[in-house]
Write a protein that holds these residues in place. Structure first.
Motif, PDB file in Angstrom:
ATOM      1  N   VAL A  99      -9.005 -10.828  -9.671  1.00  0.00           N
ATOM      2  CA  VAL A  99      -8.642  -9.990 -10.819  1.00  0.00           C
ATOM      3  C   VAL A  99      -9.834  -9.837 -11.766  1.00  0.00           C
ATOM      4  O   VAL A  99     -10.126  -8.741 -12.252  1.00  0.00           O
ATOM      5  CB  VAL A  99      -7.422 -10.596 -11.559  1.00  0.00           C
ATOM      6  N   ASP A 100     -10.546 -10.951 -11.998  1.00  0.00           N
ATOM      7  CA  ASP A 100     -11.722 -10.906 -12.884  1.00  0.00           C
ATOM      8  C   ASP A 100     -12.739  -9.891 -12.371  1.00  0.00           C
ATOM      9  O   ASP A 100     -13.297  -9.103 -13.147  1.00  0.00           O
ATOM     10  CB  ASP A 100     -12.403 -12.284 -12.961  1.00  0.00           C
ATOM     11  N   SER A 101     -12.970  -9.906 -11.054  1.00  0.00           N
ATOM     12  CA  SER A 101     -14.008  -9.001 -10.540  1.00  0.00           C
ATOM     13  C   SER A 101     -13.520  -7.541 -10.592  1.00  0.00           C
ATOM     14  O   SER A 101     -14.322  -6.629 -10.853  1.00  0.00           O
ATOM     15  CB  SER A 101     -14.488  -9.440  -9.170  1.00  0.00           C
TER      16      SER A 101
ATOM     17  N   PRO B  45       5.954 -10.922 -22.170  1.00  0.00           N
ATOM     18  CA  PRO B  45       7.405 -10.983 -21.979  1.00  0.00           C
ATOM     19  C   PRO B  45       7.907 -10.084 -20.844  1.00  0.00           C
ATOM     20  O   PRO B  45       8.906 -10.401 -20.214  1.00  0.00           O
ATOM     21  CB  PRO B  45       7.952 -10.534 -23.331  1.00  0.00           C
ATOM     22  N   ASP B  46       7.210  -8.966 -20.553  1.00  0.00           N
ATOM     23  CA  ASP B  46       7.694  -8.083 -19.487  1.00  0.00           C
ATOM     24  C   ASP B  46       7.114  -8.424 -18.110  1.00  0.00           C
ATOM     25  O   ASP B  46       7.198  -7.617 -17.174  1.00  0.00           O
ATOM     26  CB  ASP B  46       7.435  -6.611 -19.843  1.00  0.00           C
ATOM     27  N   GLY B  47       6.511  -9.596 -17.994  1.00  0.00           N
ATOM     28  CA  GLY B  47       6.093 -10.078 -16.683  1.00  0.00           C
ATOM     29  C   GLY B  47       4.711  -9.628 -16.239  1.00  0.00           C
ATOM     30  O   GLY B  47       4.270  -9.968 -15.149  1.00  0.00           O
ATOM     31  N   LYS B  48       4.002  -8.852 -17.086  1.00  0.00           N
ATOM     32  CA  LYS B  48       2.612  -8.503 -16.744  1.00  0.00           C
ATOM     33  C   LYS B  48       1.717  -9.650 -17.212  1.00  0.00           C
ATOM     34  O   LYS B  48       2.171 -10.570 -17.882  1.00  0.00           O
ATOM     35  CB  LYS B  48       2.190  -7.233 -17.494  1.00  0.00           C
ATOM     36  N   TYR B  49       0.436  -9.556 -16.909  1.00  0.00           N
ATOM     37  CA  TYR B  49      -0.522 -10.528 -17.426  1.00  0.00           C
ATOM     38  C   TYR B  49      -1.511  -9.797 -18.329  1.00  0.00           C
ATOM     39  O   TYR B  49      -1.797  -8.619 -18.116  1.00  0.00           O
ATOM     40  CB  TYR B  49      -1.290 -11.197 -16.287  1.00  0.00           C
ATOM     41  N   VAL B  50      -1.989 -10.531 -19.313  1.00  0.00           N
ATOM     42  CA  VAL B  50      -2.978  -9.932 -20.214  1.00  0.00           C
ATOM     43  C   VAL B  50      -4.140 -10.910 -20.393  1.00  0.00           C
ATOM     44  O   VAL B  50      -3.944 -12.128 -20.403  1.00  0.00           O
ATOM     45  CB  VAL B  50      -2.326  -9.548 -21.571  1.00  0.00           C
TER      46      VAL B  50
ATOM     47  N   TYR C 240      -4.972  -5.462 -18.754  1.00  0.00           N
ATOM     48  CA  TYR C 240      -3.591  -5.663 -18.327  1.00  0.00           C
ATOM     49  C   TYR C 240      -3.578  -5.759 -16.812  1.00  0.00           C
ATOM     50  O   TYR C 240      -4.183  -4.926 -16.128  1.00  0.00           O
ATOM     51  CB  TYR C 240      -2.706  -4.493 -18.769  1.00  0.00           C
ATOM     52  N   VAL C 241      -2.907  -6.760 -16.327  1.00  0.00           N
ATOM     53  CA  VAL C 241      -2.884  -6.994 -14.892  1.00  0.00           C
ATOM     54  C   VAL C 241      -1.437  -7.041 -14.432  1.00  0.00           C
ATOM     55  O   VAL C 241      -0.616  -7.728 -15.033  1.00  0.00           O
ATOM     56  CB  VAL C 241      -3.580  -8.342 -14.555  1.00  0.00           C
ATOM     57  N   GLU C 242      -1.157  -6.287 -13.378  1.00  0.00           N
ATOM     58  CA  GLU C 242       0.222  -6.233 -12.891  1.00  0.00           C
ATOM     59  C   GLU C 242       0.215  -6.400 -11.382  1.00  0.00           C
ATOM     60  O   GLU C 242      -0.597  -5.797 -10.680  1.00  0.00           O
ATOM     61  CB  GLU C 242       0.833  -4.879 -13.270  1.00  0.00           C
ATOM     62  N   ARG C 243       1.124  -7.247 -10.919  1.00  0.00           N
ATOM     63  CA  ARG C 243       1.257  -7.406  -9.467  1.00  0.00           C
ATOM     64  C   ARG C 243       2.157  -6.278  -8.963  1.00  0.00           C
ATOM     65  O   ARG C 243       3.273  -6.108  -9.469  1.00  0.00           O
ATOM     66  CB  ARG C 243       1.876  -8.754  -9.150  1.00  0.00           C
ATOM     67  N   LYS C 244       1.672  -5.493  -8.000  1.00  0.00           N
ATOM     68  CA  LYS C 244       2.455  -4.367  -7.501  1.00  0.00           C
ATOM     69  C   LYS C 244       2.629  -4.478  -5.987  1.00  0.00           C
ATOM     70  O   LYS C 244       1.867  -5.190  -5.326  1.00  0.00           O
ATOM     71  CB  LYS C 244       1.792  -3.038  -7.858  1.00  0.00           C
ATOM     72  N   ILE C 245       3.600  -3.767  -5.505  1.00  0.00           N
ATOM     73  CA  ILE C 245       3.835  -3.772  -4.049  1.00  0.00           C
ATOM     74  C   ILE C 245       3.805  -2.325  -3.568  1.00  0.00           C
ATOM     75  O   ILE C 245       4.406  -1.446  -4.209  1.00  0.00           O
ATOM     76  CB  ILE C 245       5.215  -4.381  -3.713  1.00  0.00           C
TER      77      ILE C 245
ATOM     78  N   HIS D 261       5.149  -4.203   3.484  1.00  0.00           N
ATOM     79  CA  HIS D 261       4.897  -4.321   2.051  1.00  0.00           C
ATOM     80  C   HIS D 261       3.559  -5.027   1.819  1.00  0.00           C
ATOM     81  O   HIS D 261       3.307  -6.087   2.379  1.00  0.00           O
ATOM     82  CB  HIS D 261       6.018  -5.124   1.383  1.00  0.00           C
ATOM     83  N   VAL D 262       2.747  -4.404   0.999  1.00  0.00           N
ATOM     84  CA  VAL D 262       1.446  -4.997   0.685  1.00  0.00           C
ATOM     85  C   VAL D 262       1.392  -5.268  -0.821  1.00  0.00           C
ATOM     86  O   VAL D 262       1.628  -4.379  -1.634  1.00  0.00           O
ATOM     87  CB  VAL D 262       0.289  -4.040   1.084  1.00  0.00           C
ATOM     88  N   ASN D 263       1.106  -6.532  -1.154  1.00  0.00           N
ATOM     89  CA  ASN D 263       0.938  -6.907  -2.568  1.00  0.00           C
ATOM     90  C   ASN D 263      -0.467  -6.576  -3.042  1.00  0.00           C
ATOM     91  O   ASN D 263      -1.430  -6.801  -2.300  1.00  0.00           O
ATOM     92  CB  ASN D 263       1.119  -8.414  -2.735  1.00  0.00           C
ATOM     93  N   PHE D 264      -0.568  -6.066  -4.226  1.00  0.00           N
ATOM     94  CA  PHE D 264      -1.919  -5.873  -4.789  1.00  0.00           C
ATOM     95  C   PHE D 264      -1.875  -6.001  -6.309  1.00  0.00           C
ATOM     96  O   PHE D 264      -0.806  -5.944  -6.917  1.00  0.00           O
ATOM     97  CB  PHE D 264      -2.504  -4.510  -4.362  1.00  0.00           C
ATOM     98  N   TRP D 265      -3.036  -6.212  -6.887  1.00  0.00           N
ATOM     99  CA  TRP D 265      -3.147  -6.327  -8.340  1.00  0.00           C
ATOM    100  C   TRP D 265      -3.624  -5.004  -8.907  1.00  0.00           C
ATOM    101  O   TRP D 265      -4.598  -4.441  -8.421  1.00  0.00           O
ATOM    102  CB  TRP D 265      -4.149  -7.419  -8.723  1.00  0.00           C
ATOM    103  N   ASP D 266      -2.942  -4.533  -9.927  1.00  0.00           N
ATOM    104  CA  ASP D 266      -3.381  -3.318 -10.605  1.00  0.00           C
ATOM    105  C   ASP D 266      -3.964  -3.734 -11.967  1.00  0.00           C
ATOM    106  O   ASP D 266      -3.314  -4.470 -12.722  1.00  0.00           O
ATOM    107  CB  ASP D 266      -2.170  -2.386 -10.810  1.00  0.00           C
ATOM    108  N   VAL D 267      -5.185  -3.314 -12.225  1.00  0.00           N
ATOM    109  CA  VAL D 267      -5.852  -3.697 -13.484  1.00  0.00           C
ATOM    110  C   VAL D 267      -6.106  -2.459 -14.333  1.00  0.00           C
ATOM    111  O   VAL D 267      -6.659  -1.467 -13.848  1.00  0.00           O
ATOM    112  CB  VAL D 267      -7.201  -4.414 -13.203  1.00  0.00           C
TER     113      VAL D 267
END
Lengths: 203, 288
Positions: free
Chosen positions: A46-48, A138-143, A173-178, A185-191
């Motif tokens: 996520v950092d990169s 609170p809505d489950g995303k990461y910041v 803002y970082v969100e785990r998406k599918i 189903h492929v998991n990925f991070w959306d930044v």
């Protein structure tokens, strides 16, 4: 003024009193653990991704701010730059001689940059940045917040018209998406980038 | 062990570098200042706890230097504002010794809610710009966390309630009241009470305390107040037993820069509530 003297005086005054005012403090046991901390490997990914977006933003700023960029191209780059940001993001700008942090909507900020039109814009990075831990909202995303340092130079011809060295604190803002790829189903991070504070520094 | 010693020597050497290093440094070579600067509050927590490398790489509990007391002592000595002479070295050393004690170390936890953000802002109130202080604290919601408003200090409000013995420490002074037979006369004397606006709070119950946050939200909703800008942010920490400290951001061209401890006090646990109240509500603590 330090609190110490005032607090001591105040403390003497109230030491023997039993105020009826409600308690505003909290027990030291009041703390909460995050339910789903990101594991270190995922965090590095996520950092990169965040740093890549920030570098893209920097490139776009250099293009938008340059007079050599045709108007239509600048507009196209503004649109690309806006795609990096979460909706409603703002840029706060603070300078050493003013106390207030002036805020601009991200689009307004780019429009102002276009209007400055230097012949050339040079953005140099310090090779140090700081990337915070990610916290769940609170809505489950990461910041998180990425801090970078940059030297900005605006030139007309060979003459240096404006330069500053700024610290930029950039929200991510970082969100785990599918998503579905060929039935799986492929998991990925959306930044996405969020609000930014640009502070002039004494460096 | 060898790696640890080499690393600590490196950290000490960097942190103890004199300001002479600042001479003739060009921007792109000036990175040692950026490196030393405590760049985020996040970094302050990590350095305080000994949870990162000098260049900001995160340590995890499996790393040998994670929470290392010697590393923490080195970091902590540079987390104080060295230009503030109101914090004697003896007190700072005692604090460092206390929090890095091998048998009972103290760590900061940003999810533990006994720390507050003090945000100085500008409010447009009744068509005039006014300074205002917001206090925020961390709260849990659902799976995550958020900052929430805990209190507001706003001089136009506090000046309205000068008659309230907010801290409960003023000696008894006789004031106006509704006499105990008022019910027999259908409280007809209320009219007189409500005409005495200067002393109106004297008619309120003992437990009455003006809630400035409610007033603030009310005035925002009524359109009488409008938020303009943030001016300054600092933090108050009550998490370490028997200590309080303040954290502020200082921008300097030397190795002692960024988020630093700008005030430190020994405060017994039983007295922390008084200090919180002082910071939140006392006029001396606000530049209004």
């Amino acid at each position: 003024m330090t609190y110490k003297v005032l607090f001591c005086l105040y403390f003497i005054l109230v030491f023997f009193s039993t105020p009826d005012t409600p308690c505003i403090g909290q027990s030291s046991a009041d703390y909460f653990e995050e339910e789903e901390p990101i594991d270190p490997e995922q965090k590095l990914k996520v950092d990169s991704m965040a740093m890549e977006k920030i570098r893209d933003l920097s490139k776009y700023i250099a293009i938008i701010g340059s007079k050599n960029t045709p108007f239509s191209e600048a507009n196209r780059v503004v649109s690309r730059a806006l795609e990096l940001f979460a909706e409603g993001s703002v840029i706060g700008v603070s300078s050493l001689d003013k106390e207030e942090v002036k805020q601009y909507e991200i689009k307004k900020y780019f429009e102002r940059l276009m209007a400055l039109s230097y012949d050339q814009v040079k953005i140099q990075w310090f090779d140090i940045q700081y990337i915070s831990d990610l916290e769940m909202t609170p809505d489950g995303k990461y910041v998180g917040v990425v801090t970078i340092y940059q030297k900005f130079e605006g030139l007309q011809g060979d003459a240096l018209i404006y330069k500053d060295v700024t610290k930029k604190d950039i929200t991510i803002y970082v969100e785990r998406k599918i998503m579905q790829v060929e039935g799986t189903h492929v998991n990925f991070w959306d930044v996405l980038l969020g609000d930014i504070v640009v502070s002039e520094t004494v460096l | 062990m060898k790696r640890r010693s080499i690393f600590l020597i490196f950290v000490v050497a960097l942190l103890c570098s004199s300001e002479a290093m600042a001479q003739g440094v060009s921007y792109l070579e000036g990175n040692e200042f950026v490196l030393a600067e405590t760049k985020q509050v996040n970094q302050f927590f990590r350095r305080f706890n000994g949870e990162e490398d000098y260049d900001g790489t995160r340590f995890y509990s499996s790393d040998s230097l994670y929470h290392d007391p010697m590393l923490r002592q080195v970091y902590l000595s540079n987390l104080f504002d060295k230009q503030d002479y109101n914090m004697p070295d003896s007190m700072k050393n005692s604090f460092i010794f206390n929090v890095t004690d091998r048998y009972s170390p103290k760590y900061l936890n940003h999810r533990k809610n006994d720390w507050y953000a003090q945000v100085d802002v500008i409010i447009n109130y009744e068509n005039q710009k006014h300074p205002c202080t917001l206090f925020l604290k961390m709260e849990r919601e659902n799976k995550g966390t958020k900052w929430v408003l805990a209190n507001v200090y706003f001089q136009p409000f506090t000046s309205m309630f000068k008659g309230v013995d907010f801290f409960g420490n003023e000696p008894y002074k006789p004031g106006p009241y509704l006499h105990p037979k008022s019910h027999e006369i259908k409280f007809i004397n209320l009219k007189k009470a409500f005409d005495r606006l200067g002393e109106i709070e004297k008619y309120a119950a003992n437990e009455f305390n003006p809630d400035y946050l409610t007033l603030f939200i009310y005035e925002l909703k009524r359109g009488n107040a409008e938020f303009l800008d943030v001016k300054n942010v600092k933090f108050h920490f009550f998490q370490v037993d028997n200590w309080y400290f303040e954290l502020s951001s200082l921008s300097r061209k030397n190795m002692n820069s960024g988020w630093l401890i700008t005030d430190l006090m020994r405060v017994a646990e039983k007295d922390k509530e008084i200090l919180r109240k002082y910071i939140f509500f006392h006029e001396n603590n606000h530049a209004n």
